[in-house]
Scaffold this motif. Sequence first.
Motif, mmCIF file in Angstrom:
data_model
loop_
_atom_site.group_PDB
_atom_site.id
_atom_site.type_symbol
_atom_site.label_atom_id
_atom_site.label_comp_id
_atom_site.label_asym_id
_atom_site.label_seq_id
_atom_site.Cartn_x
_atom_site.Cartn_y
_atom_site.Cartn_z
ATOM 1 N N GLY A 272 1.061 -1.197 -0.134
ATOM 2 C CA GLY A 272 0.031 -0.093 -0.302
ATOM 3 C C GLY A 272 0.957 0.796 -0.002
ATOM 4 O O GLY A 272 1.862 0.965 0.824
ATOM 5 N N ARG A 273 0.392 2.323 -0.448
ATOM 6 C CA ARG A 273 1.172 3.353 -0.594
ATOM 7 C C ARG A 273 0.678 4.734 -0.304
ATOM 8 O O ARG A 273 -0.748 5.012 -0.476
ATOM 9 C CB ARG A 273 1.589 3.658 -2.023
ATOM 10 C CG ARG A 273 2.323 2.881 -3.184
ATOM 11 C CD ARG A 273 3.387 3.360 -4.216
ATOM 12 N NE ARG A 273 4.675 2.434 -5.071
ATOM 13 C CZ ARG A 273 4.010 2.077 -5.770
ATOM 14 N NH1 ARG A 273 3.193 1.702 -6.372
ATOM 15 N NH2 ARG A 273 5.375 1.083 -6.142
ATOM 16 N N VAL A 274 1.272 5.513 0.549
ATOM 17 C CA VAL A 274 0.290 6.562 0.358
ATOM 18 C C VAL A 274 0.325 7.537 -0.340
ATOM 19 O O VAL A 274 1.307 7.721 -1.301
ATOM 20 C CB VAL A 274 1.156 7.362 1.469
ATOM 21 C CG1 VAL A 274 0.234 8.761 2.080
ATOM 22 C CG2 VAL A 274 0.720 6.907 2.661
ATOM 23 N N PRO A 275 -0.865 7.438 -1.324
ATOM 24 C CA PRO A 275 -0.884 7.935 -2.926
ATOM 25 C C PRO A 275 -0.383 9.271 -3.111
ATOM 26 O O PRO A 275 0.028 9.352 -4.064
ATOM 27 C CB PRO A 275 -2.184 8.090 -2.881
ATOM 28 C CG PRO A 275 -2.756 8.038 -1.326
ATOM 29 C CD PRO A 275 -2.157 7.094 -0.786
ATOM 30 N N ARG A 276 0.128 10.945 -2.566
ATOM 31 C CA ARG A 276 0.824 11.626 -2.385
ATOM 32 C C ARG A 276 1.773 11.942 -1.306
ATOM 33 O O ARG A 276 1.719 11.730 -0.638
ATOM 34 C CB ARG A 276 -0.427 12.905 -2.283
ATOM 35 C CG ARG A 276 -1.113 12.079 -3.716
ATOM 36 C CD ARG A 276 -1.588 14.072 -4.513
ATOM 37 N NE ARG A 276 -2.845 14.758 -3.096
ATOM 38 C CZ ARG A 276 -3.763 15.212 -2.722
ATOM 39 N NH1 ARG A 276 -2.845 16.421 -3.770
ATOM 40 N NH2 ARG A 276 -3.914 15.779 -2.231
ATOM 41 N N VAL A 277 2.699 12.184 -1.783
ATOM 42 C CA VAL A 277 3.893 12.299 -0.750
ATOM 43 C C VAL A 277 4.121 14.002 -1.644
ATOM 44 O O VAL A 277 4.864 13.915 -2.827
ATOM 45 C CB VAL A 277 5.138 10.971 -0.983
ATOM 46 C CG1 VAL A 277 6.477 11.655 -0.390
ATOM 47 C CG2 VAL A 277 4.253 10.059 -0.838
#
Lengths: 400, 158
Positions: free
Chosen positions: A120-125
């Motif tokens: 899972g990725r934090v969609p915005r970085v």
Amino acid sequence: MHGSIYTDPAIFADEMERIFYSTWVFVGHESEVPEPNDYVVKSIGPQSVIMTRAKDGSIHLLQNRCAHRGNLVCEAPKGNTLAFRCQYHGWTYANNGDLLGFPYKQGYDGVLDKSNITLGRVPRVESYQGFVFGSFAPDGPSLREHLGAATECLDRLARISPAGEVQLTAGWLKHRVKANWKMLLENETDGYHPQFVHSSIFSVATSGIGALYSENSTALCRDLGNGHTENDLRPEFRRIAEPMGWFGTTAEKVPNYVQAMRDSYGKAAEEIMIDGSPHVMIFPSLFIAEIQLFQIQPLAVDQTVQHVTCMQFKDAADLNRRVLQQTIGSVGPAGFLLADDSEMYERNQRGVAARNPEWVLIARGLNREHTDAEGFTVSNNTDETTLRAIWRHYMTLMDH
Amino acid sequence: MPLTLIEAEAFLYREARLADTHDYDSWEELWTEDAIYWVPAGGDSATDPANNVSVLFDNRSRIGTRVRQLKSGKRHSQNPKSSVCRLISNVELLGEHEGDTVIGATALVVESRDDRTTMWAGRYEYRLRRVADDVRMSFKKVTLVDREHPLNTLSILL
């Protein structure tokens, strides 16, 4: 505000969805993962996220959860690795989140397409001045739009370094309190409490802090918009007009730093060394108090961990030594200041559970807050303009 | 002359009693002028305190400030005072450091305050010195078993 806003588990769950999992939240600093393949385990609210720097230098925020059955893929708090391997069934992921492989793959022939599976990725970085923020919302305002006027505070912080760079390399203190996260958010922007909560240390040690937070102080509190607030101490520091006075010292005590500042910034160095470092709360959870940085991590409606470190300003070794020692003395679980702040949050948490009356008053300074030349609402540093700014923004996020 | 184990134990138990009973002045008198009182945090704090934050890293002057703050009556996190009781155990003579006797011990400090009981467990390292007819401590390091984890407020003397 109604007392239940600090005590109702349903409101807490709603806050996690609407604030911590929707807006931009501070996660860490790029200097915590300086080398390719470095990683450090951080958090967004109660969620564990791994902040990685991939081979190509890019920063990623990955959820610490195997795509297979949800086991943790990372146990160490930090390290350097090309890949994270889930110890349960051996699934392996690159440090940008891509799935590299799973063992005994015949069992997945025609069942799973490996290329569709990632951590899972934090969609915005996004980063600003090296401060890394994550947003679980796939779209919405950019980080820069969210920070708005607070960007100027982070710029002001960075220029305390002769190299224009802050580094968070001194490790973290973790302080657990039995209080709602908003108790910390409010306390840290509240310029009314220091004279009372911190009177013990002011009475036994020389400190300039008390004078900054008195009714006669020329310092201001300011609503920066988007829930961000500032206690602007510059009017007092400019009145003292002593380089390094903001840090409670003199130029003679940190000669190498002062020389480096003059070499880097020329004439502007004097102004920077008088104005000092900002005191700013970036909604919802990043608090910068001149030389210290706090991350407020909500865990439950009445449980919060405050992570604290000290700024280390690049190319400022003699200043950094003092910053470290002053931080250890002031903050963290045993700090001369913070141990009493935490006592207040915890008492407050017990107090707001009372019935009838159930409302808390945040009206201080309504009679004298005003608009400054740049259009911000400002008031005396002891006023509750900051709290009203926070709550106003909170209501826009929480309004159903 | 190095301290004997019996002398070291007697000193540790006395220090424990003074800390437990909030006898701040007597506790402060146990320190030498070059004293360091240190509670490392997690990570590299226990090995590199010059570059990492500690929970507590007091030189002699700061020990004095800490005691004066506790005695001010306005240290809210110790007003009212915690109820404290500790066990000191596994006391060993570990060698010498610049003429001081190095002592290792383990301790379990139980603190009761408000609606919670906190157990502070850790490994203690002391450096003890003969001063006149008495013993003083020049160094006390408390390595908490919980140091990697979030800690409760620490306003008692560990």
